[in-house]
Design a protein around this motif. Structure first.
Motif: not given
Length: 481
Positions: A261-263, A270-272, A278-280, A314-315
């Motif tokens: 959620a934070r990422a 949005g993120l793939t 990776d961000a999380a 998908a994002v």
């Protein structure tokens, strides 16, 4: 049941079980605070003869004592019953309690087990005992309705609805309770004496979402901004610390869910999957897949396909409005002075947040947008779209693409504004550029319709005429589908 707002389809499913000639095992699931328990109690107010609510992170002995207290209350015994030694013994007591009632009562008798994931903790034995109860006895009682309810939607789907063991194909009805749409939120607010117009209703929805428990805290006589200020920023505001318990009450190892959620809150477009993990800080694999699935099933995140791209591209979006609002505005804010949110209205940061929050609201109401466009009966694919040329000079991003089976495509721009939206010369050039890049990059032969979704509609001028095919105002988002 006069107090029950909306929930027409869910109510109908529950009511059908009362007239069924067969035993019914019903799974009710949906995120925390969405009104599952209220729905069940309102529909089954007369028929419920026993209700047990699980206790969060309680030991087995504590859960069994709660069971004994609930059964004492249901049976009207003058002295409290002793707690059974395990769930097998508990369900034996349920059978003893129910048998005479089923014989002498004409209508259905309803058992409710609420927050089943808390009752069925590891090594508790609840699920195996319930499976034996249902398969050996309950499934042969035509006047019996059993409701299993839980806030951890993914857990309910895995262990109850789609369970491959003793409860395989035993659930007779599934009732998924989701947050309210804008139309339902408006109905709830009006029922509580709040009728401040649709702009402020959207403003509130973008901060709190359609969670009935949150909406029920709104006070008549205060503006949307005043209510947000009181609920989210005052020292004792209900939603000032709600986020801290939101994930831990639903998921095991909830720090991973919170990290996702934070990422997504940091990258609001949005993120793939790969970028999100990776961000999380999560490793790719089955554990990460489970986290994403649990968040998606519980309504906290959603996947938006990218037109012309593989499914893996998908994002993911953060779909829970309150979580986004908390992580954007509340967390880290030390002050509790009155008017904190009111002072932020109209600031550049507020404009950036409101634009993205309005986009997310529109993405949740695509069915209403299709109805406004007159294409509710047309097969469509809804997706985001972006393109970047190799040189990086002629890229384009479109908020929402509605690709239609009738050889047409709506290229939708989602704009939150405080008055009618005006297309100026620069924005007209941008719209034409997006349309042209989309046609060239996709190679489509379909008719392309630049479409504006705004709060107050479009102020037509020489720049919009001949360019904007359709303009839809916020009233369309409140339609019932």
């Amino acid at each position: 049941m006069m107090n029950l707002i909306a929930r027409h389809a869910e109510r109908a499913l529950l009511e059908e079980a009362l007239s069924s000639p067969d035993p019914e095992l019903i799974a009710v699931y949906g995120r925390r605070r969405v009104g599952k328990t209220f729905l069940i109690r309102e529909v089954y107010a007369r028929e419920t003869c026993f209700e047990l609510v699980g206790i969060h992170r309680a030991e087995l002995s504590t859960q069994l004592r709660a069971f004994a207290a609930a059964l004492s209350l249901a049976s009207g015994t003058p002295a409290p019953l002793s707690a059974p030694k395990d769930w097998q013994a508990a369900f034996a007591q349920v059978i003893e309690f129910l048998t005479p009632r089923l014989k002498r009562r004409k209508g259905k008798q309803v058992l409710v087990f609420d927050e089943v994931p808390w009752l069925a903790s590891r090594r508790s034995g609840f699920l195996s005992a319930f499976e034996h109860f249902w398969n050996s006895w309950g499934s042969r009682q035509p006047k019996l309705v059993v409701v299993l309810c839980g806030s951890a939607a993914s857990w309910m789907l895995e262990h109850v609805v789609s369970e491959r063991g003793g409860l395989h194909n035993r659930v007779t009805r599934r009732v998924r309770v989701e947050p309210f749409s804008l139309a339902d939120s408006e109905e709830l607010l009006r029922a509580r004496g709040v009728d401040w117009g649709r702009y402020q209703t959207i403003e509130l929805y973008m901060a709190l979402g359609g969670v009935p428990h949150y909406l029920a805290q709104v006070r008549a006589g205060e503006s949307a901004a005043q209510n947000i200020d009181r609920l989210c920023f005052s020292r004792d505001g209900l939603l000032r610390t709600e986020f801290l318990n939101l994930f831990s009450s639903l998921f095991e190892q909830s720090e991973r869910h919170e990290a996702v959620a934070r990422a997504l809150a940091r990258r609001r477009r949005g993120l793939t999957r790969a970028a999100l993990l990776d961000a999380a800080g999560l490793d790719s694999g089955g554990a990460a897949t489970r986290v994403l699935d649990e968040l998606e099933q519980s309504g906290f995140i959603l996947q938006m396909p990218r037109l012309g791209r593989a499914r893996r591209d998908a994002v993911y979006w953060l779909a829970d409005e309150y979580s986004l609002f908390y992580l954007t505005w509340i967390e880290g804010h030390r002050g509790t002075a009155k008017g904190t949110w009111l002072r932020r209205q109209g600031t550049p940061a507020w404009r950036a947040w409101s634009g993205l929050a309005f986009e997310a609201t529109c993405l949740k109401h695509v069915a209403q947008l299709k109805r406004a466009l007159g294409i509710e009966g047309v097969e469509t694919t809804e997706a985001s779209w972006s393109h970047q040329s190799r040189g990086g000079d002629d890229g384009a991003q479109i908020d929402l693409v509605i690709d239609r089976a009738d050889r047409s495509t709506n290229l939708c721009e989602l704009k939150f504004s405080e008055g009618p939206f005006t297309v100026d010369k620069a924005y007209a050039r941008e719209l034409r550029g997006k349309r042209d890049v989309f046609r060239e990059a996709t190679g489509t032969k379909k008719a392309l319709f630049p479409t504006l979704i705004t709060t107050w509609g479009l102020k037509e001028n020489e720049h919009s005429r001949g360019l904007v095919a359709r303009a839809i105002a916020m009233d369309a988002l409140f339609a019932r589908t």
